[in-house]
Design a protein around this motif. Structure first.
Motif, PDB file in Angstrom:
ATOM      1  N   ASN A 261       0.822  -1.211   0.000  1.00 29.67           N
ATOM      2  CA  ASN A 261       0.000   0.000   0.000  1.00 29.67           C
ATOM      3  C   ASN A 261       0.856   1.261   0.000  1.00 29.67           C
ATOM      4  OD1 ASN A 261      -2.411  -1.397  -0.018  1.00 29.67           O
ATOM      5  ND2 ASN A 261      -2.691  -1.321   2.190  1.00 29.67           N
ATOM      6  N   LEU A 262       1.998   1.191   0.646  1.00 32.99           N
ATOM      7  CA  LEU A 262       2.902   2.342   0.672  1.00 32.99           C
ATOM      8  C   LEU A 262       3.498   2.592  -0.708  1.00 32.99           C
ATOM      9  CD1 LEU A 262       4.048   4.465   2.569  1.00 32.99           C
ATOM     10  CD2 LEU A 262       5.923   2.903   3.093  1.00 32.99           C
ATOM     11  N   VAL A 263       3.859   1.518  -1.391  1.00 34.35           N
ATOM     12  CA  VAL A 263       4.389   1.647  -2.764  1.00 34.35           C
ATOM     13  C   VAL A 263       3.323   2.236  -3.681  1.00 34.35           C
ATOM     14  CG1 VAL A 263       5.199   0.368  -4.783  1.00 34.35           C
ATOM     15  CG2 VAL A 263       6.065  -0.216  -2.508  1.00 34.35           C
ATOM     16  N   LEU A 264       2.090   1.738  -3.567  1.00 36.98           N
ATOM     17  CA  LEU A 264       0.994   2.255  -4.387  1.00 36.98           C
ATOM     18  C   LEU A 264       0.700   3.714  -4.056  1.00 36.98           C
ATOM     19  CD1 LEU A 264      -1.483  -0.778  -4.314  1.00 36.98           C
ATOM     20  CD2 LEU A 264      -0.101   0.010  -6.247  1.00 36.98           C
ATOM     21  N   SER A 265       0.933   4.100  -2.795  1.00 40.64           N
ATOM     22  CA  SER A 265       0.703   5.476  -2.385  1.00 40.64           C
ATOM     23  C   SER A 265       1.632   6.445  -3.101  1.00 40.64           C
ATOM     24  CB  SER A 265       0.892   5.602  -0.862  1.00 40.64           C
ATOM     25  OG  SER A 265       0.866   6.949  -0.460  1.00 40.64           O
ATOM     26  N   VAL A 266       2.851   6.016  -3.342  1.00 41.18           N
ATOM     27  CA  VAL A 266       3.851   6.881  -3.976  1.00 41.18           C
ATOM     28  C   VAL A 266       3.714   6.859  -5.502  1.00 41.18           C
ATOM     29  CG1 VAL A 266       6.329   7.328  -4.195  1.00 41.18           C
ATOM     30  CG2 VAL A 266       5.414   6.510  -2.034  1.00 41.18           C
ATOM     31  N   ALA A 267       3.028   5.858  -6.047  1.00 44.95           N
ATOM     32  CA  ALA A 267       2.916   5.698  -7.501  1.00 44.95           C
ATOM     33  C   ALA A 267       2.395   6.951  -8.218  1.00 44.95           C
ATOM     34  CB  ALA A 267       2.041   4.491  -7.819  1.00 44.95           C
ATOM     35  N   PRO A 268       1.364   7.650  -7.677  1.00 45.27           N
ATOM     36  CA  PRO A 268       0.906   8.866  -8.379  1.00 45.27           C
ATOM     37  C   PRO A 268       1.987   9.922  -8.518  1.00 45.27           C
ATOM     38  CG  PRO A 268      -0.710   8.169  -6.745  1.00 45.27           C
ATOM     39  CD  PRO A 268       0.508   7.335  -6.519  1.00 45.27           C
TER      40      PRO A 268
ATOM     41  N   LEU B 292       3.219  11.568 -11.955  1.00 43.94           N
ATOM     42  CA  LEU B 292       3.211  13.022 -12.107  1.00 43.94           C
ATOM     43  C   LEU B 292       4.594  13.534 -12.480  1.00 43.94           C
ATOM     44  CD1 LEU B 292       1.332  15.402 -11.959  1.00 43.94           C
ATOM     45  CD2 LEU B 292       1.814  15.608  -9.522  1.00 43.94           C
ATOM     46  N   GLY B 293       5.626  12.947 -11.880  1.00 41.39           N
ATOM     47  CA  GLY B 293       6.990  13.319 -12.250  1.00 41.39           C
ATOM     48  C   GLY B 293       7.274  13.004 -13.707  1.00 41.39           C
ATOM     49  N   LEU B 294       6.784  11.844 -14.164  1.00 39.90           N
ATOM     50  CA  LEU B 294       6.942  11.464 -15.569  1.00 39.90           C
ATOM     51  C   LEU B 294       6.212  12.451 -16.469  1.00 39.90           C
ATOM     52  CD1 LEU B 294       7.876   9.419 -17.714  1.00 39.90           C
ATOM     53  CD2 LEU B 294       5.776   8.125 -17.280  1.00 39.90           C
ATOM     54  N   ALA B 295       5.029  12.889 -16.040  1.00 42.82           N
ATOM     55  CA  ALA B 295       4.252  13.847 -16.824  1.00 42.82           C
ATOM     56  C   ALA B 295       5.004  15.164 -16.973  1.00 42.82           C
ATOM     57  CB  ALA B 295       2.896  14.083 -16.166  1.00 42.82           C
ATOM     58  N   VAL B 296       5.609  15.617 -15.876  1.00 36.79           N
ATOM     59  CA  VAL B 296       6.376  16.866 -15.922  1.00 36.79           C
ATOM     60  C   VAL B 296       7.563  16.742 -16.865  1.00 36.79           C
ATOM     61  CG1 VAL B 296       7.822  18.421 -14.571  1.00 36.79           C
ATOM     62  CG2 VAL B 296       5.661  17.607 -13.619  1.00 36.79           C
ATOM     63  N   VAL B 297       8.260  15.614 -16.761  1.00 34.80           N
ATOM     64  CA  VAL B 297       9.433  15.386 -17.604  1.00 34.80           C
ATOM     65  C   VAL B 297       9.060  15.367 -19.085  1.00 34.80           C
ATOM     66  CG1 VAL B 297      11.187  13.673 -18.243  1.00 34.80           C
ATOM     67  CG2 VAL B 297      10.752  14.181 -15.832  1.00 34.80           C
ATOM     68  N   LEU B 298       7.873  14.855 -19.396  1.00 34.50           N
ATOM     69  CA  LEU B 298       7.450  14.756 -20.793  1.00 34.50           C
ATOM     70  C   LEU B 298       6.765  16.016 -21.295  1.00 34.50           C
ATOM     71  CD1 LEU B 298       6.015  11.113 -20.941  1.00 34.50           C
ATOM     72  CD2 LEU B 298       8.201  11.928 -21.809  1.00 34.50           C
ATOM     73  N   VAL B 299       5.919  16.619 -20.452  1.00 34.40           N
ATOM     74  CA  VAL B 299       5.082  17.728 -20.918  1.00 34.40           C
ATOM     75  C   VAL B 299       5.835  19.056 -20.992  1.00 34.40           C
ATOM     76  CG1 VAL B 299       3.066  19.148 -20.365  1.00 34.40           C
ATOM     77  CG2 VAL B 299       2.928  16.663 -20.178  1.00 34.40           C
ATOM     78  N   LEU B 300       6.585  19.404 -19.955  1.00 31.79           N
ATOM     79  CA  LEU B 300       7.265  20.702 -19.935  1.00 31.79           C
ATOM     80  C   LEU B 300       8.220  20.901 -21.124  1.00 31.79           C
ATOM     81  CD1 LEU B 300       7.922  21.376 -16.139  1.00 31.79           C
ATOM     82  CD2 LEU B 300       6.096  22.221 -17.619  1.00 31.79           C
ATOM     83  N   PRO B 301       9.038  19.881 -21.475  1.00 33.68           N
ATOM     84  CA  PRO B 301       9.892  20.069 -22.658  1.00 33.68           C
ATOM     85  C   PRO B 301       9.084  20.300 -23.932  1.00 33.68           C
ATOM     86  CG  PRO B 301      10.701  18.246 -21.335  1.00 33.68           C
ATOM     87  CD  PRO B 301       9.370  18.627 -20.777  1.00 33.68           C
TER      88      PRO B 301
ATOM     89  N   VAL C 152      -4.154   8.440 -15.851  1.00 33.08           N
ATOM     90  CA  VAL C 152      -3.437   7.393 -15.121  1.00 33.08           C
ATOM     91  C   VAL C 152      -3.169   7.860 -13.694  1.00 33.08           C
ATOM     92  CG1 VAL C 152      -1.304   6.057 -14.982  1.00 33.08           C
ATOM     93  CG2 VAL C 152      -2.375   6.462 -17.208  1.00 33.08           C
ATOM     94  N   TRP C 153      -2.725   9.103 -13.569  1.00 30.71           N
ATOM     95  CA  TRP C 153      -2.453   9.688 -12.247  1.00 30.71           C
ATOM     96  C   TRP C 153      -3.715   9.699 -11.388  1.00 30.71           C
ATOM     97  CZ3 TRP C 153      -4.629  14.234 -10.290  1.00 30.71           C
ATOM     98  CH2 TRP C 153      -4.048  14.726  -9.104  1.00 30.71           C
ATOM     99  N   LEU C 154      -4.837  10.098 -11.989  1.00 33.23           N
ATOM    100  CA  LEU C 154      -6.090  10.194 -11.237  1.00 33.23           C
ATOM    101  C   LEU C 154      -6.565   8.832 -10.748  1.00 33.23           C
ATOM    102  CD1 LEU C 154      -8.304  12.103 -10.268  1.00 33.23           C
ATOM    103  CD2 LEU C 154      -9.482  11.746 -12.450  1.00 33.23           C
ATOM    104  N   LEU C 155      -6.377   7.808 -11.564  1.00 36.40           N
ATOM    105  CA  LEU C 155      -6.769   6.456 -11.164  1.00 36.40           C
ATOM    106  C   LEU C 155      -5.925   5.958  -9.988  1.00 36.40           C
ATOM    107  CD1 LEU C 155      -7.316   4.729 -14.638  1.00 36.40           C
ATOM    108  CD2 LEU C 155      -9.063   5.226 -12.916  1.00 36.40           C
ATOM    109  N   LEU C 156      -4.664   6.389  -9.953  1.00 37.50           N
ATOM    110  CA  LEU C 156      -3.767   5.946  -8.887  1.00 37.50           C
ATOM    111  C   LEU C 156      -3.861   6.801  -7.623  1.00 37.50           C
ATOM    112  CD1 LEU C 156      -0.531   5.253 -11.000  1.00 37.50           C
ATOM    113  CD2 LEU C 156      -2.023   3.538  -9.940  1.00 37.50           C
ATOM    114  N   LEU C 157      -4.353   8.031  -7.770  1.00 38.53           N
ATOM    115  CA  LEU C 157      -4.326   8.988  -6.655  1.00 38.53           C
ATOM    116  C   LEU C 157      -5.008   8.493  -5.372  1.00 38.53           C
ATOM    117  CD1 LEU C 157      -3.478  11.750  -5.636  1.00 38.53           C
ATOM    118  CD2 LEU C 157      -5.576  12.700  -6.626  1.00 38.53           C
ATOM    119  N   PRO C 158      -6.171   7.845  -5.434  1.00 30.32           N
ATOM    120  CA  PRO C 158      -6.789   7.387  -4.173  1.00 30.32           C
ATOM    121  C   PRO C 158      -5.925   6.420  -3.377  1.00 30.32           C
ATOM    122  CG  PRO C 158      -8.407   7.389  -5.938  1.00 30.32           C
ATOM    123  CD  PRO C 158      -7.069   7.633  -6.575  1.00 30.32           C
ATOM    124  N   ASN C 159      -4.943   5.783  -4.041  1.00 31.01           N
ATOM    125  CA  ASN C 159      -4.049   4.880  -3.314  1.00 31.01           C
ATOM    126  C   ASN C 159      -3.252   5.610  -2.240  1.00 31.01           C
ATOM    127  OD1 ASN C 159      -4.521   2.350  -4.724  1.00 31.01           O
ATOM    128  ND2 ASN C 159      -3.544   3.305  -6.484  1.00 31.01           N
TER     129      ASN C 159
END
Length: 241
Positions: A38-45, A49-58, A79-86
């Motif tokens: 559950n802790l691993v799933l908690s950090v997944a969002p 989000l970090g991946l989104a920043v790396v891809l979108v900002l450039p 994908v982030w929203l689906l994982l966020l409740p974790n």
């Protein structure tokens, strides 16, 4: 200020993981893997989000057309929203159900463990929502801090926190996981079947509203000073330029 917030949240997650892992060898008991999962799933969002920043900002920097940027952002955002409740789901760990009869682990240790675990989930949820608001404002063409205190940001935050609370309810009471979205028909049937039960709709609404209020208050306490600080710094810079 923002850096301190991010570092603090990450350290809280590290602390929670350390308590879960250390419990087994220190007290010669089993490793309670569900907590670790559950802790691993908690950090997944945060990872998504970090991946989104790396891809979108450039893409924005190099001048890629906005529709293409939004397409990438929407996919990663879903994908982030689906994982966020974790992340918020960790508040449901505030119990001692993992303890066995005659457990040799001191009760004080497990009380502290579940408290740290729950708080790591709360802090991670709040940070996720704030960073998403930042990303959306940047993608939308805003490059100042003022919109962070505006109505649009408040609406986004409110909607996300309500969805988080409802997602936690579905996870705890309907026993759904983020990946169940791969079978939408079964998912909808399972949710509707649950809501037809006696008092289920009232429980779902009550948990969602109260949960959203709780996260909103935590958001106000944590993010309010950060936003105000960013706005004040920007105002000072503008007045001196």
């Amino acid at each position: 200020m923002l850096t301190s917030l991010i570092i603090g949240v990450l350290l809280m997650n590290v602390f929670a993981a350390a308590l879960v892992v250390a419990r087994a060898p220190v007290y010669r008991t089993r490793l309670y893997r569900p907590m670790l999962l559950n802790l691993v799933l908690s950090v997944a969002p945060l990872v998504v989000l970090g991946l989104a920043v790396v891809l979108v900002l450039p893409l924005i920097v190099v001048g890629v057309p906005r529709p293409a940027v939004w397409a990438v952002a929407v996919v990663l955002g879903l994908v982030w929203l689906l994982l966020l409740p974790n992340s918020g789901y960790l508040i449901t760990e505030l119990n001692l159900n993992h303890r066995r009869k005659g457990e040799r682990v001191p009760e004080w240790y497990d009380v502290l463990l579940v408290l740290v675990l729950a708080m790591s989930g709360v802090l991670t949820t709040v940070l996720n929502v704030f960073l998403m608001v930042l990303v959306l404002l940047v993608v939308g063409g805003n490059d100042t801090a003022a919109p962070l205190a505006g109505t649009t940001a408040r609406v986004i935050e409110g909607v996300l926190l309500v969805l988080v609370a409802f997602g936690i309810y579905l996870g705890r009471h309907v026993r759904l996981n983020s990946w169940d979205v791969k079978h939408p028909t079964h998912l909808v049937r399972k949710v509707l079947g649950h809501l037809r039960g006696p008092g289920a709709v009232g429980n779902a609404i009550g948990f969602t509203l109260l949960g959203a209020v709780f996260f909103a208050l935590m958001y106000l306490v944590m993010i309010g000073p950060v936003v105000q600080g960013l706005v004040d710094v920007e105002s000072v810079r503008q007045s001196t330029s």
